[in-house]
Motif scaffolding. Structure first.
Motif, short mmCIF file in Angstrom:
data_model
loop_
_atom_site.label_atom_id
_atom_site.label_comp_id
_atom_site.label_asym_id
_atom_site.label_seq_id
_atom_site.Cartn_x
_atom_site.Cartn_y
_atom_site.Cartn_z
N GLU A 53 1.28 -6.52 7.14
CA GLU A 53 0.83 -6.29 5.76
C GLU A 53 0.21 -4.91 5.55
N HIS A 54 -0.03 -4.19 6.62
CA HIS A 54 -0.69 -2.88 6.55
C HIS A 54 0.12 -1.93 5.67
N ARG A 55 -0.56 -1.26 4.78
CA ARG A 55 0.07 -0.27 3.89
C ARG A 55 -0.56 1.09 4.13
N PRO A 56 0.15 2.00 4.80
CA PRO A 56 -0.41 3.33 5.06
C PRO A 56 -0.82 4.07 3.79
N SER A 57 -0.18 3.78 2.66
CA SER A 57 -0.53 4.47 1.41
C SER A 57 -1.92 4.09 0.92
N LEU A 58 -2.49 3.00 1.45
CA LEU A 58 -3.84 2.60 1.05
C LEU A 58 -4.91 3.18 1.96
N VAL A 59 -4.50 3.80 3.06
CA VAL A 59 -5.48 4.36 3.99
C VAL A 59 -6.08 5.61 3.37
N SER A 60 -7.41 5.63 3.37
CA SER A 60 -8.12 6.75 2.77
C SER A 60 -9.39 7.01 3.58
N ASN A 61 -9.65 8.25 3.88
CA ASN A 61 -10.89 8.59 4.58
C ASN A 61 -12.12 8.37 3.70
N THR A 62 -11.94 8.40 2.40
CA THR A 62 -13.06 8.27 1.48
C THR A 62 -13.25 6.84 0.98
N GLY A 63 -12.24 5.99 1.13
CA GLY A 63 -12.31 4.63 0.61
C GLY A 63 -11.91 4.55 -0.85
N ILE A 64 -11.49 5.69 -1.42
CA ILE A 64 -11.07 5.72 -2.82
C ILE A 64 -9.56 5.54 -2.87
N ILE A 65 -9.14 4.55 -3.64
CA ILE A 65 -7.71 4.24 -3.76
C ILE A 65 -7.32 4.31 -5.23
N PRO A 66 -6.27 5.07 -5.53
CA PRO A 66 -5.80 5.11 -6.92
C PRO A 66 -5.26 3.74 -7.35
N ILE A 67 -5.57 3.35 -8.55
CA ILE A 67 -5.09 2.08 -9.07
C ILE A 67 -3.57 2.09 -9.15
N LEU B 231 -5.00 -15.15 -4.25
CA LEU B 231 -5.31 -13.74 -4.52
C LEU B 231 -6.10 -13.12 -3.38
N LEU B 232 -7.08 -13.86 -2.87
CA LEU B 232 -7.87 -13.32 -1.77
C LEU B 232 -6.99 -13.03 -0.55
N GLU B 233 -6.09 -13.94 -0.25
CA GLU B 233 -5.22 -13.75 0.91
C GLU B 233 -4.23 -12.62 0.69
N GLU B 234 -3.55 -12.63 -0.45
CA GLU B 234 -2.53 -11.62 -0.71
C GLU B 234 -3.13 -10.23 -0.94
N VAL B 235 -4.12 -10.15 -1.79
CA VAL B 235 -4.67 -8.85 -2.16
C VAL B 235 -5.58 -8.31 -1.06
N ASN B 236 -6.60 -9.06 -0.69
CA ASN B 236 -7.52 -8.58 0.34
C ASN B 236 -6.81 -8.44 1.67
N GLY B 237 -5.93 -9.38 1.98
CA GLY B 237 -5.19 -9.31 3.24
C GLY B 237 -4.38 -8.04 3.34
N THR B 238 -3.81 -7.62 2.24
CA THR B 238 -3.01 -6.39 2.23
C THR B 238 -3.90 -5.15 2.24
N ILE B 239 -4.94 -5.16 1.40
CA ILE B 239 -5.80 -3.98 1.29
C ILE B 239 -6.53 -3.70 2.60
N PHE B 240 -7.01 -4.74 3.26
CA PHE B 240 -7.83 -4.55 4.45
C PHE B 240 -7.09 -4.82 5.76
N ALA B 241 -5.79 -4.93 5.71
CA ALA B 241 -5.01 -5.22 6.93
C ALA B 241 -5.08 -4.05 7.91
N PRO B 242 -5.36 -4.35 9.18
CA PRO B 242 -5.36 -3.28 10.19
C PRO B 242 -3.93 -2.80 10.46
N ALA B 243 -3.82 -1.64 11.07
CA ALA B 243 -2.51 -1.01 11.31
C ALA B 243 -1.57 -1.90 12.11
N SER B 244 -2.08 -2.78 12.93
CA SER B 244 -1.22 -3.63 13.75
C SER B 244 -0.63 -4.82 12.98
N PHE B 245 -1.03 -5.05 11.74
CA PHE B 245 -0.52 -6.16 10.96
C PHE B 245 0.66 -5.72 10.11
#
Length: 159
Positions: A101-115, A85-99
């Protein structure tokens, strides 16, 4: 408060979880475990939900699993492979743009992500369990309504 020592029943339950739950499953529900206990014979464990919950709580307190008790067995989660879970979930959520796994839909200037966005990205997991896991690991916080601090905006998390 000191944790009680691990009983033989806890050892048997942990062995059953590690041997009988498929290795590709990072988490199962208490309902799944109870069903497994009914199908596997000669394990010597009670199938009483409250006893099994007590064993799971002890194993969780010792750090061997993560147990999230719920209102009923289908809402109670047992995380067996935290690293997955740590690898899949955190890896995806916090992946930099060059990876990849990066998901542009999770990028937020406020850090708030809809569930709902998390649910789209992790369709193979129960989103309530994922959010509980992230809260428990203190990787995200609940977002509160600024007009009423007692209200939780249950559809958003803050990273």
């Amino acid at each position: 408060k000191r944790c009680p020592p691990i009983s033989l029943s806890c050892h048997v339950l942990l062995a059953l979880l590690t041997e009988k739950v498929p290795s590709d499953k990072a988490a199962i529900t208490l309902s799944d475990l109870l069903q497994l206990l009914h199908t596997v014979k000669d394990h010597g464990l009670s199938t009483n939900t409250s006893e099994i919950t007590e064993y799971l709580t002890t194993l969780s307190d010792k750090g061997l699993i993560v147990f999230f008790p719920g209102a009923n067995p289908s809402d109670s989660w047992i995380v067996l492979r935290q690293e997955v879970l740590l690898e899949e979930v955190n890896g995806t959520i916090f992946a930099p743009a060059s990876f990849p796994e990066h998901r542009p839909s999770l990028v937020s200037n406020t850090g708030i992500i809809p569930i709902s966005e998390l649910q789209k990205i992790f369709p193979n997991y129960d989103i309530k369990m994922i959010v509980q896991f992230l809260f428990q690991r203190e990787l995200c916080q609940r977002v509160f309504d600024t007009t009423d601090a007692s209200k939780t905006l249950s559809d958003c998390v803050f990273f």
